[in-house]
Design a protein around this motif. Structure first.
Motif, mmCIF file in Angstrom:
data_model
loop_
_atom_site.group_PDB
_atom_site.id
_atom_site.type_symbol
_atom_site.label_atom_id
_atom_site.label_comp_id
_atom_site.label_asym_id
_atom_site.label_seq_id
_atom_site.Cartn_x
_atom_site.Cartn_y
_atom_site.Cartn_z
ATOM 1 N N ALA A 31 0.808 -1.299 -0.049
ATOM 2 C CA ALA A 31 -0.030 -0.094 0.054
ATOM 3 C C ALA A 31 1.029 1.301 -0.008
ATOM 4 N N LYS A 32 1.862 1.156 0.738
ATOM 5 C CA LYS A 32 2.907 2.393 0.723
ATOM 6 C C LYS A 32 3.544 2.697 -0.560
ATOM 7 N N ALA A 33 3.878 1.577 -1.284
ATOM 8 C CA ALA A 33 4.551 1.734 -2.649
ATOM 9 C C ALA A 33 3.301 1.996 -3.527
ATOM 10 N N SER A 34 2.131 1.905 -3.561
ATOM 11 C CA SER A 34 1.115 2.260 -4.396
ATOM 12 C C SER A 34 0.670 3.621 -3.880
ATOM 13 N N PHE A 35 0.884 4.204 -3.031
ATOM 14 C CA PHE A 35 0.312 5.527 -2.414
ATOM 15 C C PHE A 35 1.021 6.790 -3.273
ATOM 16 N N PRO A 36 -0.042 7.508 -3.681
ATOM 17 C CA PRO A 36 -1.337 7.826 -3.133
ATOM 18 C C PRO A 36 -2.606 7.226 -3.756
ATOM 19 N N ASN A 37 -2.371 6.270 -4.539
ATOM 20 C CA ASN A 37 -3.339 5.536 -5.029
ATOM 21 C C ASN A 37 -3.540 4.202 -4.219
ATOM 22 N N GLU A 38 -4.805 3.636 -4.636
ATOM 23 C CA GLU A 38 -5.271 2.256 -3.876
ATOM 24 C C GLU A 38 -4.431 1.420 -4.397
ATOM 25 N N ALA A 39 -4.285 0.247 -3.301
ATOM 26 C CA ALA A 39 -3.628 -1.076 -3.727
ATOM 27 C C ALA A 39 -4.485 -2.173 -3.334
ATOM 28 N N PHE A 40 -4.232 -3.577 -4.069
ATOM 29 C CA PHE A 40 -5.073 -4.419 -3.865
ATOM 30 C C PHE A 40 -4.381 -5.716 -3.969
ATOM 31 N N ILE A 45 -7.963 -7.989 -0.048
ATOM 32 C CA ILE A 45 -7.619 -6.542 0.772
ATOM 33 C C ILE A 45 -7.202 -5.512 -0.081
ATOM 34 N N HIS A 46 -7.643 -4.162 0.303
ATOM 35 C CA HIS A 46 -7.507 -3.260 -0.552
ATOM 36 C C HIS A 46 -6.979 -1.717 0.600
ATOM 37 N N SER A 47 -6.495 -0.848 0.014
ATOM 38 C CA SER A 47 -6.088 0.319 0.724
ATOM 39 C C SER A 47 -6.983 1.448 0.668
ATOM 40 N N HIS A 48 -7.290 2.470 1.391
ATOM 41 C CA HIS A 48 -7.650 3.706 1.266
ATOM 42 C C HIS A 48 -6.843 4.679 1.690
ATOM 43 N N PRO A 49 -5.998 5.345 0.720
ATOM 44 C CA PRO A 49 -5.153 6.088 1.069
ATOM 45 C C PRO A 49 -5.745 7.622 1.364
ATOM 46 N N ASN A 50 -4.836 8.061 2.473
ATOM 47 C CA ASN A 50 -5.238 9.497 2.880
ATOM 48 C C ASN A 50 -6.646 9.261 3.487
ATOM 49 N N SER A 51 -6.894 8.343 4.417
ATOM 50 C CA SER A 51 -8.403 8.021 4.722
ATOM 51 C C SER A 51 -8.260 6.831 5.723
ATOM 52 N N ILE A 52 -9.336 6.642 6.518
ATOM 53 C CA ILE A 52 -9.480 5.607 7.406
ATOM 54 C C ILE A 52 -10.105 4.351 6.465
ATOM 55 N N MET A 58 -7.502 -1.347 4.783
ATOM 56 C CA MET A 58 -6.470 -0.842 5.413
ATOM 57 C C MET A 58 -6.396 0.612 5.054
ATOM 58 N N GLY A 59 -6.727 1.503 6.210
ATOM 59 C CA GLY A 59 -6.642 3.020 6.041
ATOM 60 C C GLY A 59 -4.853 3.497 6.291
ATOM 61 N N LEU A 60 -4.803 4.623 5.438
ATOM 62 C CA LEU A 60 -3.444 5.053 5.678
ATOM 63 C C LEU A 60 -3.280 6.605 5.724
ATOM 64 N N ASP A 61 -2.718 7.108 6.582
ATOM 65 C CA ASP A 61 -2.730 8.584 6.761
ATOM 66 C C ASP A 61 -1.865 9.258 5.723
#
Length: 203
Positions: free
Chosen positions: A93-102, A146-153, A174-177
């Motif tokens: 998810a960090k590598a894909s930031f600021p886009n979502e990862a899956f 599992i997928h991420s929500h960047p800049n979100s909860i 997973m939420g990332l700040d």
């Protein structure tokens, strides 16, 4: 007429219907499958798979029916999802930031291991992601994603609900700040359009 009978029989084969016994246990589902159970205390969906068994209430009954009662149940065969799985996905998810990862979640029936398989990304933004299927190796099966929500909860959007409404799977968000730190994690069991939030015991 014959076509209607065949369609009705096929529907029952795919999703059987039984009543909860007044005395004794529910007759077992052989191997794996799903069915509707009508009980004194409601209508339930029962799913039995090699990685999960669920009995989930999906409706109430206002009439007095001469059936037994049953209880909701969740039995995860491997008891909990490994912490390493979430650590690994956090890196993705960090590598894909600021886009979502899956990533898909695969489970090995023989070794009881869990592994993540990143989806083939077709398009990704900070608000949504589209992905392709991946090959599944012998002995493994896909049990969720599992997928991420960047800049979100972490939360489940309407798009997530639409993706999760068919079949049986586990689903994590997973939420990332803004600093790419994980700020929240949510998981749920999805059973034919019904959702049961996971508590901390599963992670």
């Amino acid at each position: 007429m014959n076509k209607s009978i065949n369609l009705n029989a096929l529907a029952l084969m795919n999703m059987g219907l039984v009543n909860a016994p007044v005395i004794g246990e529910l007759p077992p589902i052989e191997n794996s499958g799903q069915r509707v159970v009508v009980a004194k205390n409601g209508v339930f969906i029962q799913f039995v798979g090699n990685w999960l068994e669920v009995i989930k209430r999906v409706g109430n009954i206002s009439a007095s029916v001469p059936y037994g009662s049953i209880e909701e149940k969740i039995d995860l065969r491997f008891k909990k999802f490994p912490r390493e799985m979430f650590t690994q996905f956090h890196e993705q998810a960090k590598a894909s930031f600021p886009n979502e990862a899956f990533a898909y979640i695969h489970w090995n029936r023989e070794t009881n291991q869990i592994c993540l398989v990143p989806g083939v990304v077709l398009k990704a933004t900070g608000d949504e992601i589209s992905y392709g299927r991946v090959d599944i190796e012998d002995g493994w099966q896909c049990i969720g994603d599992i997928h991420s929500h960047p800049n979100s909860i972490a939360f489940y959007s309407e798009l997530d609900n639409d993706d999760d409404k068919t079949g049986v799977k586990c689903s994590f968000v997973m939420g990332l700040d803004s600093e790419k730190a994980m700020n929240s994690l949510r998981g749920r069991f999805c059973v034919f359009g019904t959702y049961t939030e996971m508590d901390a015991s599963y992670t």
